[in-house]
Design a protein around this motif. Structure first.
Motif, PDB file in Angstrom:
ATOM      1  N   GLU A   1       1.065  -0.681   0.100  1.00  0.00           N
ATOM      2  CA  GLU A   1       0.196   0.072   0.183  1.00  0.00           C
ATOM      3  C   GLU A   1       1.249   1.674  -0.341  1.00  0.00           C
ATOM      4  O   GLU A   1       1.788   1.278   0.403  1.00  0.00           O
ATOM      5  CB  GLU A   1      -1.097   0.078   1.124  1.00  0.00           C
TER       6      GLU A   1
ATOM      7  N   CYS B   1      -2.291   0.175  -4.377  1.00  0.00           N
ATOM      8  CA  CYS B   1      -2.507  -0.918  -3.967  1.00  0.00           C
ATOM      9  C   CYS B   1      -1.648  -1.635  -4.546  1.00  0.00           C
ATOM     10  O   CYS B   1      -2.695  -2.009  -5.802  1.00  0.00           O
ATOM     11  CB  CYS B   1      -3.238  -1.675  -2.940  1.00  0.00           C
TER      12      CYS B   1
ATOM     13  N   TRP C   1     -10.336  -2.302   0.277  1.00  0.00           N
ATOM     14  CA  TRP C   1      -9.570  -1.894   1.640  1.00  0.00           C
ATOM     15  C   TRP C   1     -10.469  -1.497   2.443  1.00  0.00           C
ATOM     16  O   TRP C   1     -11.503  -0.926   2.832  1.00  0.00           O
ATOM     17  CB  TRP C   1      -9.801   0.055   0.872  1.00  0.00           C
TER      18      TRP C   1
ATOM     19  N   ILE D   1     -13.168   3.234  -4.698  1.00  0.00           N
ATOM     20  CA  ILE D   1     -12.908   2.515  -4.942  1.00  0.00           C
ATOM     21  C   ILE D   1     -12.490   2.604  -6.384  1.00  0.00           C
ATOM     22  O   ILE D   1     -13.556   1.884  -7.246  1.00  0.00           O
ATOM     23  CB  ILE D   1     -13.218   1.242  -4.467  1.00  0.00           C
TER      24      ILE D   1
ATOM     25  N   ARG E   1     -10.025   0.187  -9.880  1.00  0.00           N
ATOM     26  CA  ARG E   1      -8.600  -0.972 -10.242  1.00  0.00           C
ATOM     27  C   ARG E   1      -8.176  -1.118 -10.987  1.00  0.00           C
ATOM     28  O   ARG E   1      -9.893  -0.914 -12.491  1.00  0.00           O
ATOM     29  CB  ARG E   1      -9.890  -2.545  -9.618  1.00  0.00           C
TER      30      ARG E   1
ATOM     31  N   LEU F   1      -7.617   3.445  -4.251  1.00  0.00           N
ATOM     32  CA  LEU F   1      -8.925   4.117  -2.988  1.00  0.00           C
ATOM     33  C   LEU F   1      -8.620   5.879  -2.564  1.00  0.00           C
ATOM     34  O   LEU F   1      -7.220   6.459  -2.791  1.00  0.00           O
ATOM     35  CB  LEU F   1      -8.838   3.755  -1.121  1.00  0.00           C
TER      36      LEU F   1
ATOM     37  N   TYR G   1      -4.813   2.276   6.909  1.00  0.00           N
ATOM     38  CA  TYR G   1      -5.366   1.701   5.685  1.00  0.00           C
ATOM     39  C   TYR G   1      -4.543   0.550   5.119  1.00  0.00           C
ATOM     40  O   TYR G   1      -3.530   0.881   4.775  1.00  0.00           O
ATOM     41  CB  TYR G   1      -5.643   3.309   4.686  1.00  0.00           C
TER      42      TYR G   1
ATOM     43  N   CYS H   1      -5.137  -2.965   2.444  1.00  0.00           N
ATOM     44  CA  CYS H   1      -5.826  -3.374   0.925  1.00  0.00           C
ATOM     45  C   CYS H   1      -5.243  -4.996   1.148  1.00  0.00           C
ATOM     46  O   CYS H   1      -4.808  -5.137   2.393  1.00  0.00           O
ATOM     47  CB  CYS H   1      -5.136  -2.983  -0.288  1.00  0.00           C
ATOM     48  N   ASN H   2      -6.488  -5.734   1.127  1.00  0.00           N
ATOM     49  CA  ASN H   2      -6.653  -7.418   0.847  1.00  0.00           C
ATOM     50  C   ASN H   2      -7.099  -7.862  -0.869  1.00  0.00           C
ATOM     51  O   ASN H   2      -8.065  -7.384  -1.292  1.00  0.00           O
ATOM     52  CB  ASN H   2      -7.530  -7.398   1.317  1.00  0.00           C
ATOM     53  N   THR H   3      -6.825  -8.603  -1.546  1.00  0.00           N
ATOM     54  CA  THR H   3      -7.067  -8.900  -2.391  1.00  0.00           C
ATOM     55  C   THR H   3      -7.402  -9.793  -2.840  1.00  0.00           C
ATOM     56  O   THR H   3      -7.828  -9.856  -4.139  1.00  0.00           O
ATOM     57  CB  THR H   3      -5.646  -9.029  -3.701  1.00  0.00           C
TER      58      THR H   3
END
Length: 118
Positions: A6, A22, A36, A69, A71, A80, A93, A95-97
């Motif tokens: 991030e 991210c 996020w 958000i 991508r 974000l 903050y 992120c998770n993918t």
């Protein structure tokens, strides 16, 4: 699984904007829902926003109308955009993918600090 990275956090005055990015690797990411999250001191990590592979988005009520958000599947990035920031947005903050539903199942990165203060 590779940790996401991030970036983009910082100190901003109330009403200001920041853009978080991210980056992650892995071709499977383009089919994943990504999101996020944020964690403020003394509080649990919470979902801020999520986006499916098809572009469907979900937002926490507290950020609706202020955060966006997005991508880029070709670059394996999720962004974000945060506008009209408030002191209560102050948090780390992450992120998770890889989200299953809205539950994070992928590895966590180091996070990026966002501080909103005058």
């Amino acid at each position: 699984q590779v940790q996401p990275v991030e970036s983009g956090g910082g100190l901003v005055q109330p009403g200001g904007s920041l853009r978080l990015s991210c980056a992650a690797s892995g071709s499977i990411l383009r089919i994943n829902t990504m999101g996020w999250y944020r964690q403020a001191p003394g509080k649990q990590r919470e979902l801020v926003a999520a986006i499916t592979s098809g572009g469907q988005t979900t937002y926490a009520d507290s950020v609706k109308g202020r955060f966006t958000i997005s991508r880029d599947n070709a670059k394996n990035t999720v962004t974000l955009q945060m506008n009209n920031l408030k002191p209560e947005d102050t948090a780390v903050y992450y992120c998770n993918t890889r989200l299953i539903g809205l539950v994070p199942r992928g590895p966590w990165g180091q996070g990026t600090q966002v501080t909103v203060s005058s």
